[in-house]
Each structure stands twice: as C-alpha cells, then as structure tokens.
Design a protein around this motif. Structure first.
Motif, PDB file in Angstrom:
ATOM      1  N   ILE A 188       0.673  -1.239  -0.109  1.00  0.00           N
ATOM      2  CA  ILE A 188      -0.033   0.132  -0.024  1.00  0.00           C
ATOM      3  C   ILE A 188       0.898   1.237   0.096  1.00  0.00           C
ATOM      4  CG2 ILE A 188      -1.600   1.393   1.435  1.00  0.00           C
ATOM      5  CD1 ILE A 188      -2.951  -1.372   2.227  1.00  0.00           C
ATOM      6  N   VAL A 189       1.869   1.277   0.908  1.00  0.00           N
ATOM      7  CA  VAL A 189       2.657   2.352   0.923  1.00  0.00           C
ATOM      8  C   VAL A 189       3.701   2.550  -0.482  1.00  0.00           C
ATOM      9  CG1 VAL A 189       4.791   3.237   2.071  1.00  0.00           C
ATOM     10  CG2 VAL A 189       3.133   2.230   3.449  1.00  0.00           C
ATOM     11  N   TRP A 190       4.056   1.528  -0.957  1.00  0.00           N
ATOM     12  CA  TRP A 190       4.620   1.549  -2.310  1.00  0.00           C
ATOM     13  C   TRP A 190       4.051   2.085  -3.341  1.00  0.00           C
ATOM     14  CZ3 TRP A 190       9.520  -0.593  -3.555  1.00  0.00           C
ATOM     15  CH2 TRP A 190       9.959  -0.581  -4.695  1.00  0.00           C
ATOM     16  N   MET A 191       2.467   1.682  -3.507  1.00  0.00           N
ATOM     17  CA  MET A 191       1.522   2.313  -4.404  1.00  0.00           C
ATOM     18  C   MET A 191       1.379   3.703  -4.176  1.00  0.00           C
ATOM     19  SD  MET A 191      -1.302  -0.983  -4.968  1.00  0.00           S
ATOM     20  CE  MET A 191      -1.745  -1.065  -3.375  1.00  0.00           C
ATOM     21  N   SER A 238       2.876   9.411  -6.942  1.00  0.00           N
ATOM     22  CA  SER A 238       3.638  10.679  -7.061  1.00  0.00           C
ATOM     23  C   SER A 238       5.095  10.735  -7.064  1.00  0.00           C
ATOM     24  CB  SER A 238       2.970  11.498  -5.936  1.00  0.00           C
ATOM     25  OG  SER A 238       2.724  10.795  -4.893  1.00  0.00           O
ATOM     26  N   ALA A 239       5.826   9.877  -7.950  1.00  0.00           N
ATOM     27  CA  ALA A 239       7.135   9.668  -7.920  1.00  0.00           C
ATOM     28  C   ALA A 239       7.955  11.222  -8.391  1.00  0.00           C
ATOM     29  CB  ALA A 239       7.596   8.750  -9.109  1.00  0.00           C
ATOM     30  N   ILE A 287      -2.201   5.963   7.147  1.00  0.00           N
ATOM     31  CA  ILE A 287      -2.489   5.762   5.711  1.00  0.00           C
ATOM     32  C   ILE A 287      -4.186   5.617   5.554  1.00  0.00           C
ATOM     33  CG2 ILE A 287      -2.494   4.302   4.018  1.00  0.00           C
ATOM     34  CD1 ILE A 287       0.441   3.617   5.024  1.00  0.00           C
ATOM     35  N   THR A 288      -4.697   5.149   6.361  1.00  0.00           N
ATOM     36  CA  THR A 288      -6.266   5.189   6.239  1.00  0.00           C
ATOM     37  C   THR A 288      -6.780   6.538   6.432  1.00  0.00           C
ATOM     38  OG1 THR A 288      -6.479   2.922   7.326  1.00  0.00           O
ATOM     39  CG2 THR A 288      -8.362   4.185   7.209  1.00  0.00           C
ATOM     40  N   VAL A 289      -6.426   7.196   7.508  1.00  0.00           N
ATOM     41  CA  VAL A 289      -6.797   8.627   7.612  1.00  0.00           C
ATOM     42  C   VAL A 289      -6.379   9.402   6.487  1.00  0.00           C
ATOM     43  CG1 VAL A 289      -6.446  10.808   8.682  1.00  0.00           C
ATOM     44  CG2 VAL A 289      -6.718   8.800  10.075  1.00  0.00           C
ATOM     45  N   LEU A 290      -5.255   9.443   5.944  1.00  0.00           N
ATOM     46  CA  LEU A 290      -4.970   9.782   4.658  1.00  0.00           C
ATOM     47  C   LEU A 290      -5.978   9.638   3.605  1.00  0.00           C
ATOM     48  CD1 LEU A 290      -2.554  11.920   3.538  1.00  0.00           C
ATOM     49  CD2 LEU A 290      -1.275   9.671   2.698  1.00  0.00           C
ATOM     50  N   ASP A 291      -6.219   8.431   3.363  1.00  0.00           N
ATOM     51  CA  ASP A 291      -7.243   8.063   2.180  1.00  0.00           C
ATOM     52  C   ASP A 291      -8.410   8.303   2.412  1.00  0.00           C
ATOM     53  OD1 ASP A 291      -5.471   6.637   0.665  1.00  0.00           O
ATOM     54  OD2 ASP A 291      -6.056   4.472   1.366  1.00  0.00           O
ATOM     55  N   ILE A 292      -8.821   8.910   3.608  1.00  0.00           N
ATOM     56  CA  ILE A 292     -10.157   9.567   3.869  1.00  0.00           C
ATOM     57  C   ILE A 292     -10.245  10.894   3.355  1.00  0.00           C
ATOM     58  CG2 ILE A 292     -11.925   9.912   5.742  1.00  0.00           C
ATOM     59  CD1 ILE A 292     -10.965   7.085   6.892  1.00  0.00           C
ATOM     60  N   ARG A 342      -1.089  12.575  -2.637  1.00  0.00           N
ATOM     61  CA  ARG A 342      -0.974  11.562  -1.483  1.00  0.00           C
ATOM     62  C   ARG A 342       0.203  10.953  -1.128  1.00  0.00           C
ATOM     63  NH1 ARG A 342      -6.272  10.995   0.467  1.00  0.00           N
ATOM     64  NH2 ARG A 342      -7.808  11.269  -1.138  1.00  0.00           N
ATOM     65  N   GLY A 343       0.877  10.576  -2.436  1.00  0.00           N
ATOM     66  CA  GLY A 343       2.339  10.088  -2.291  1.00  0.00           C
ATOM     67  C   GLY A 343       3.436  10.750  -1.789  1.00  0.00           C
ATOM     68  N   LEU A 344       3.120  12.311  -1.759  1.00  0.00           N
ATOM     69  CA  LEU A 344       3.995  13.163  -1.019  1.00  0.00           C
ATOM     70  C   LEU A 344       3.569  13.469   0.412  1.00  0.00           C
ATOM     71  CD1 LEU A 344       6.234  14.959  -1.907  1.00  0.00           C
ATOM     72  CD2 LEU A 344       4.620  16.742  -2.250  1.00  0.00           C
TER      73      LEU A 344
END
Length: 181
Positions: free
Chosen positions: A32-35, A40-41, A101-106, A115-117
C-alpha cells in the motif's frame, strides 16, 4: 480476530500459520505504501533535503512530547506495576502507519494535495518512533524496576536519610556517653 480465535479450527490455524499471517499483513502494508509513493514519483523528486530533515525533527519532537506526557501521567496519576507503566508509555506514545494511511485516504484530495508526497512524513515519523522506542526500551531494560519510579526514588532517598539520621543520633549519644566517662 480475538472472537474468531474462540473457534477451535481458527485458533489451530492461527497457531500454525501465525508468523506467515503476520508476514503477509506486513507485505500488504508495504505494498500500500509503495503504491501511494509510486503514484507521485514526480512530486517526490521535488523534495529538498531540508524538508526531509524537518520531517525527522518534527517526528522526533512530537514523539518526545508524547513520551514525556505519557510517562508523567503513568508516574503521577495512574498507580500500576512498573513493567505495565513502561509498556503503556511506549504503546500509547506510538501512532501507527496503517491508521495514518487510512486517515490519509479518507481526506479529500484537495485538502492534502499529492497523497504520495503526504505519505513521506508519515513514513519518516513511523521510522523515528521505532528507533526512539527501541532506544527507550533498551535503556529501561537496563534500569531495575524498583529504581525507575520518581516516587519510589524519593521514598528510597528518604529511607536512607532517616537511617543515616538515626545512626548519627545513636552514634552521637554513644559518643556523648564515652566523653562523659
């Protein structure tokens, strides 16, 4: 999960494959973290070194504040065994990567941008917590339980002081008796 372990078949499966299940969960978390980071590379290339160091410093300071607050709460407010206090201080000071990560997705995309950054400081802070807590646990492991608590230290020092005063008074009384004779 705890309720399912009451079923004998599930409990036996969990006992036999517990480590494999933990490894699979860790793999999926890493995926999940990798994706998120991979999406946002281009934004990640725009990060400067100062921003990364600021994330480390902020993660360190926030975790120190949590540790100090939880330690003082456990020392002066809650009365329990020393080993329990130590465990509660460390566990209650940690903020976990999956929850972040869950909070970030919400959160809506316009609130956070890339999101990647946004996940970079979360990963850095998780790393800082792991390193700091490993150090704190190692230091606490080298300190005997009975000398760790401030209240217990004060009581111990007062006992020593009272013993010294009692022995000096009895020594003075004996010295007075010797000089009189």
């Amino acid at each position: 999960g705890k309720l399912l372990c009451l079923v004998a078949v599930v409990r036996a499966f969990a006992e036999n494959f517990g480590n494999s299940m933990k490894m699979i969960a860790a793999f999926f978390l890493a995926a999940i973290v990798w994706m998120k980071v991979s999406s946002s590379a281009d934004d990640l290339n725009s990060l400067d070194l100062l921003s990364i160091f600021a994330c480390f410093a902020t993660g360190f300071l926030v975790h120190v504040v949590y540790l100090l607050f939880n330690y003082s709460t456990m020392t002066y407010v809650i009365d329990s065994e020393q080993s329990d206090k130590r465990a509660i201080v460390i566990v209650s000071s940690q903020k976990t990567l999956p929850v972040a990560i869950t909070v970030l997705d919400i959160l809506p995309p316009e609130a956070i941008g890339s999101r990647g950054l946004a996940i970079v400081p979360i990963i850095i802070c998780q790393f800082v917590q792991i390193v700091m807590d490993a150090y704190v646990a190692a230091v606490w492991a080298s300190i005997p339980h009975e000398l760790d608590s401030t209240k217990e230290n004060i009581a111990h020092v007062e006992d020593i002081r009272a013993d010294n005063e009692a022995s000096s008074l009895s020594g003075a009384a004996t010295q007075g008796e010797i000089t009189r004779t």
